[in-house]
Motif scaffolding. Structure first.
Motif, short mmCIF file in Angstrom:
data_model
loop_
_atom_site.label_atom_id
_atom_site.label_comp_id
_atom_site.label_asym_id
_atom_site.label_seq_id
_atom_site.Cartn_x
_atom_site.Cartn_y
_atom_site.Cartn_z
N ARG A 122 -26.42 -2.55 -23.35
CA ARG A 122 -25.89 -1.59 -22.29
C ARG A 122 -26.56 -0.71 -21.41
NH1 ARG A 122 -20.43 -0.23 -25.57
NH2 ARG A 122 -19.42 -2.23 -25.40
N ASP A 153 -19.37 -5.67 -18.71
CA ASP A 153 -19.50 -5.04 -20.24
C ASP A 153 -21.29 -4.82 -20.49
OD1 ASP A 153 -18.04 -4.25 -22.36
OD2 ASP A 153 -18.79 -5.93 -23.61
N GLN A 154 -21.71 -4.65 -19.51
CA GLN A 154 -23.15 -4.10 -19.86
C GLN A 154 -23.55 -2.74 -19.01
OE1 GLN A 154 -25.40 -7.99 -19.18
NE2 GLN A 154 -26.25 -7.07 -20.79
N ALA A 202 -18.21 -1.15 -18.96
CA ALA A 202 -18.17 -1.48 -20.56
C ALA A 202 -17.54 -0.05 -21.06
CB ALA A 202 -19.63 -1.68 -21.10
N HIS A 240 -10.52 2.87 -18.72
CA HIS A 240 -11.92 2.43 -19.17
C HIS A 240 -11.93 3.01 -20.61
CE1 HIS A 240 -13.48 0.49 -15.85
NE2 HIS A 240 -13.25 1.60 -15.02
#
Length: 247
Positions: free
Chosen positions: A98, A121-122, A160, A190
């Protein structure tokens, strides 16, 4: 809840910064690569690495970070000075699990949203809060954004997570109040990763009861041995006890 053991790198050494000031680093005489391996061996699922040199505009730790990524055996969440698409995608291609962006998101939010869609998701958003405002440039510049509306501007992006730092609590070097972090965690969809709140294992247990806290960064407390990583991981993984509702 995920514990992110954290390494801050400055001139090839593991450091902690007093009040975020580069002029007063606390240097820990440990091997960064071996320390990363030890955190993975203790059971950590993720490692967080911040390149302090990159925050200041340098890139002196790039080779060391590549070694850590290869040696850790667990995904590495990498932050520090990510100010362009090319730099972000370069490190994703080099194996970073990430990428954490802060200042870039204030200057070019559309690019960050685009990168989040391109690399779901990174991409992690860093939100550093001081006196009710979002700080940029490694805590050096006070922005014109309030944290609630700033985070809300990225609600549609597949981030992410969001790392929230209460700088007021961090620089006081006292027990961190969870008011700022818990308020922001409750206001966003989030998952929120808390920073600067863990000085003991009891703080890990306390975070588990805060709505939408998905993890916490723990750096100095591990290096000073105020927190045992295996014990913290056990607390983070245990089932939370029921909490009574107040009417």
């Amino acid at each position: 809840m995920i514990i992110y053991p954290t390494l801050e790198l400055y001139s090839g050494k593991v450091v902690s910064l007093r009040r975020g000031r580069l002029e007063e680093p606390v240097i820990w005489h440990v091997d960064p690569v071996e320390t990363a391996r030890s955190y993975a061996a203790a059971g950590a699922e993720w490692l967080h690495v911040t390149d302090i040199d990159a925050l200041a505009g340098g890139d002196g730790n790039a080779e060391l970070i590549e070694q850590i990524i290869r040696a850790a055996g667990i995904p590495v969440q990498l932050g520090g000075g990510f100010r362009s698409r090319e730099m972000i995608e370069s490190w994703i291609n080099r194996g970073a699990g990430r990428i954490v962006v802060g200042t870039l998101a204030t200057h070019d939010p559309d690019l960050v949203r685009e990168l989040a869609k391109r690399h779901p998701d990174q991409i992690v958003l860093a939100v550093d809060v001081f006196e009710g405002a979002v700080m940029t440039e490694g805590w050096r510049t006070k922005g014109a954004f309030d944290p609630e509306s700033y985070i809300a501007a990225f609600d549609g992006a597949p981030l992410a997570g969001v790392i929230v730092t209460d700088i007021d609590a961090d620089i006081a070097d006292a027990d961190a109040s969870l008011a700022v972090i818990s308020g922001l965690a409750a206001a966003t969809r989030h998952p929120v990763i808390a920073r600067g709140t863990v000085r003991s294992v009891d703080d890990v247990a306390r975070l588990k009861y805060v709505q939408n806290i998905a993890g916490t960064l723990v750096g100095r407390a591990l290096l000073s041995k105020d927190v045992d990583l295996k014990q913290a991981l056990g607390v983070a993984a245990s089932d939370s006890e029921p909490v009574a509702e107040f009417l």
